[in-house]
Design a protein around this motif. Structure first.
Motif, PDB file in Angstrom:
ATOM      1  N   ALA A 103      16.457   3.410  26.426  1.00  0.00           N
ATOM      2  CA  ALA A 103      16.200   2.538  25.048  1.00  0.00           C
ATOM      3  C   ALA A 103      15.191   1.781  25.143  1.00  0.00           C
ATOM      4  O   ALA A 103      14.356   1.623  24.194  1.00  0.00           O
ATOM      5  N   LEU A 104      15.180   0.895  25.396  1.00  0.00           N
ATOM      6  CA  LEU A 104      14.148  -0.721  25.530  1.00  0.00           C
ATOM      7  C   LEU A 104      13.074   0.216  26.028  1.00  0.00           C
ATOM      8  O   LEU A 104      11.755  -0.330  25.321  1.00  0.00           O
ATOM      9  N   GLY A 105      12.758   0.933  27.047  1.00  0.00           N
ATOM     10  CA  GLY A 105      11.324   1.322  26.860  1.00  0.00           C
ATOM     11  C   GLY A 105      11.060   1.765  26.280  1.00  0.00           C
ATOM     12  O   GLY A 105       9.383   1.476  25.791  1.00  0.00           O
ATOM     13  N   ALA A 106      11.607   2.927  25.089  1.00  0.00           N
ATOM     14  CA  ALA A 106      11.072   3.983  24.068  1.00  0.00           C
ATOM     15  C   ALA A 106      10.792   3.096  23.296  1.00  0.00           C
ATOM     16  O   ALA A 106       9.366   3.374  23.061  1.00  0.00           O
ATOM     17  N   VAL A 107      10.920   1.688  23.077  1.00  0.00           N
ATOM     18  CA  VAL A 107      10.850   0.496  21.944  1.00  0.00           C
ATOM     19  C   VAL A 107       9.563   0.042  22.272  1.00  0.00           C
ATOM     20  O   VAL A 107       8.377  -0.280  21.107  1.00  0.00           O
ATOM     21  N   GLY A 139      27.499   3.979  20.646  1.00  0.00           N
ATOM     22  CA  GLY A 139      26.316   3.507  21.214  1.00  0.00           C
ATOM     23  C   GLY A 139      25.450   1.821  20.499  1.00  0.00           C
ATOM     24  O   GLY A 139      25.231   1.339  21.174  1.00  0.00           O
ATOM     25  N   PHE A 140      26.271   2.167  19.404  1.00  0.00           N
ATOM     26  CA  PHE A 140      26.154   0.849  18.805  1.00  0.00           C
ATOM     27  C   PHE A 140      26.427  -0.096  19.125  1.00  0.00           C
ATOM     28  O   PHE A 140      26.043  -1.709  18.863  1.00  0.00           O
ATOM     29  N   ALA A 141      27.823  -0.255  18.708  1.00  0.00           N
ATOM     30  CA  ALA A 141      28.443  -1.218  19.724  1.00  0.00           C
ATOM     31  C   ALA A 141      28.058  -1.676  20.983  1.00  0.00           C
ATOM     32  O   ALA A 141      27.782  -2.578  20.933  1.00  0.00           O
ATOM     33  N   GLY A 142      27.491  -0.671  21.284  1.00  0.00           N
ATOM     34  CA  GLY A 142      27.247  -0.974  22.620  1.00  0.00           C
ATOM     35  C   GLY A 142      26.091  -1.800  22.848  1.00  0.00           C
ATOM     36  O   GLY A 142      25.636  -2.965  23.549  1.00  0.00           O
ATOM     37  N   ALA A 143      24.924  -1.667  21.701  1.00  0.00           N
ATOM     38  CA  ALA A 143      23.801  -2.187  22.335  1.00  0.00           C
ATOM     39  C   ALA A 143      23.587  -3.303  20.663  1.00  0.00           C
ATOM     40  O   ALA A 143      22.553  -4.132  21.899  1.00  0.00           O
ATOM     41  N   VAL A 144      24.637  -3.346  20.236  1.00  0.00           N
ATOM     42  CA  VAL A 144      24.940  -4.752  20.114  1.00  0.00           C
ATOM     43  C   VAL A 144      24.850  -6.002  21.102  1.00  0.00           C
ATOM     44  O   VAL A 144      24.855  -7.082  21.097  1.00  0.00           O
ATOM     45  N   ALA A 145      26.378  -5.680  21.642  1.00  0.00           N
ATOM     46  CA  ALA A 145      27.263  -6.121  22.506  1.00  0.00           C
ATOM     47  C   ALA A 145      25.854  -6.446  23.781  1.00  0.00           C
ATOM     48  O   ALA A 145      25.624  -7.877  23.979  1.00  0.00           O
ATOM     49  N   PHE A 156      19.637   7.142  21.416  1.00  0.00           N
ATOM     50  CA  PHE A 156      20.062   6.913  19.530  1.00  0.00           C
ATOM     51  C   PHE A 156      19.882   5.861  19.088  1.00  0.00           C
ATOM     52  O   PHE A 156      19.395   4.336  18.542  1.00  0.00           O
ATOM     53  N   ALA A 157      21.475   5.386  19.312  1.00  0.00           N
ATOM     54  CA  ALA A 157      21.270   4.184  19.101  1.00  0.00           C
ATOM     55  C   ALA A 157      20.653   2.762  19.269  1.00  0.00           C
ATOM     56  O   ALA A 157      20.428   1.730  18.867  1.00  0.00           O
ATOM     57  N   GLY A 158      20.839   2.887  20.835  1.00  0.00           N
ATOM     58  CA  GLY A 158      19.760   2.085  21.278  1.00  0.00           C
ATOM     59  C   GLY A 158      18.566   1.601  20.766  1.00  0.00           C
ATOM     60  O   GLY A 158      18.276   0.689  20.703  1.00  0.00           O
ATOM     61  N   MET A 159      17.596   2.693  20.178  1.00  0.00           N
ATOM     62  CA  MET A 159      16.630   2.403  20.218  1.00  0.00           C
ATOM     63  C   MET A 159      16.774   2.032  18.335  1.00  0.00           C
ATOM     64  O   MET A 159      15.428   1.276  18.129  1.00  0.00           O
ATOM     65  N   VAL A 160      17.302   2.621  17.644  1.00  0.00           N
ATOM     66  CA  VAL A 160      17.777   2.034  16.174  1.00  0.00           C
ATOM     67  C   VAL A 160      17.562   0.561  16.626  1.00  0.00           C
ATOM     68  O   VAL A 160      17.062   0.071  15.573  1.00  0.00           O
ATOM     69  N   VAL A 161      18.567   0.022  17.500  1.00  0.00           N
ATOM     70  CA  VAL A 161      18.959  -1.522  17.119  1.00  0.00           C
ATOM     71  C   VAL A 161      18.365  -2.193  18.033  1.00  0.00           C
ATOM     72  O   VAL A 161      17.945  -2.980  17.476  1.00  0.00           O
TER      73      VAL A 161
END
Length: 331
Positions: free
Chosen positions: A79-83, A142-148, A202-207
């Motif tokens: 996710a981070l690499g795609a962003v 996924g959103f919770a993990g990305a924010v954390a 998905f969640a990681g890329m959005v966050v």
């Protein structure tokens, strides 16, 4: 509005820098040897623990495997690499890690007796028939993990995220079922894993995009390309999940009809009763309590014709330990 929401969810003073986040998620940066050694060691141990927990039907053991499983690290690295629009090796680590866990599951299947009913194991049956609700829960996790990961002050929730998102156990289940030749069950567990993987990415890329980790000039374009790619991935995963959800609804309706037919089938058998009927992985299980023998099974199958579609497998499970694979309706 978006900036206010971003500052509320992740204030600047609590936000990890991009370098910090990359250091945490990129297994090919920094001390690569130590990172990769820890990743492969913990992934192997997690797979072995998960295999033991699944084969012994131990929820506590499977939860332990979830907590130590490091597979979410390279997934969030994707996710981070795609962003960032940056080439990364995270996808390679995920692919090779999946193969390793599947291999452990296949090896674990060698100790399973040939007559063992995989669906009698709740750790297996619960991971071979995913639906849309599983995807919704995975996206929220996924959103919770990305924010954390992005915040400095909520890292303590990551073990809970690891428990909520199921990565290694469904891969082990897929390997076990594949090793036993139950390819349909193996596919169901693999779809569960893929849905969780796509939800995490998905969640990681959005966050990460919303929090400003995308590179400055190409931020909006990178976000648009990310959403397009994820839309295609979501479509590919949602189709089988939606189909399985519809199948589950139909199975519940057929289970009601099967219970009525089974009660008529046992009506002349003293002391016999139907305790429950449940549908799992496109099979209807009729649980009965009978002090003696059961009447001929053909009577049940004949009564079900026209009430349940032809080809649906019926299994009768007696409380005294007898299990009869009755056959298929109309077969």
């Amino acid at each position: 509005m978006l900036g206010h929401l971003r500052d509320t969810v992740l204030p600047d003073r609590q936000r990890h820098s991009l370098d910090d986040l990359r250091e945490d998620l990129d297994l090919s940066s920094g001390d690569r040897r130590s990172k990769q050694s820890a990743f492969w060691t913990m992934l192997t141990l997690s797979a072995v623990i998960a295999a033991g927990g699944i084969l012994t039907d131990s929820t506590a053991t499977v939860i332990g495997a979830m907590i130590i499983a490091p597979l979410s690290t390279p997934i969030m690295g994707i996710a981070l690499g795609a962003v960032e629009r940056r080439r990364a090796t995270a996808a390679l680590f995920v692919a090779l890690g999946c193969l390793l866990v599947l291999l452990v599951g296949a090896c674990a299947s060698l100790v399973v007796p040939p007559a063992y009913d995989l669906l009698d194991n709740s750790q297996i049956s619960g991971r071979t028939s995913p639906g849309l609700l599983d995807m919704i829960a995975a996206v929220a996790t996924g959103f919770a993990g990305a924010v954390a990961l992005a915040r400095k002050d909520v890292a303590a929730v990551l073990p809970g995220v690891a428990i909520a998102i199921s990565l290694v156990p469904p891969l082990v289940v897929s390997g076990v079922c594949g090793g036993q030749g139950s390819w349909w069950l193996a596919l169901g567990a693999l779809v569960l894993f893929l849905s969780n993987l796509v939800a995490l990415v998905f969640a990681g890329m959005v966050v990460f995009a919303v929090l400003g980790y995308a590179r400055g000039e190409g931020r909006h374009r990178a976000r648009g390309r990310a959403y397009l790619m994820l839309g295609l991935l979501f479509t590919a995963v949602l189709l089988p999940l939606a189909a399985n959800t519809v199948t589950t609804v139909l199975l519940n309706a057929w289970a009601t009809r099967t219970k009525s037919a089974a009660e008529r089938w046992l009506s002349d058998t003293p002391g016999a009763e139907v305790t429950s009927v449940e549908g799992q992985s496109r099979t209807l299980y009729v649980h009965v309590r009978a002090p003696g023998g059961l009447p001929p099974i053909d009577g049940l199958l004949d009564d079900l014709e026209g009430k349940v579609p032809g080809g649906v497998p019926i299994v009768v499970d007696a409380t005294r330990g007898q299990q009869i694979t009755a056959g298929t309706v109309g077969g």
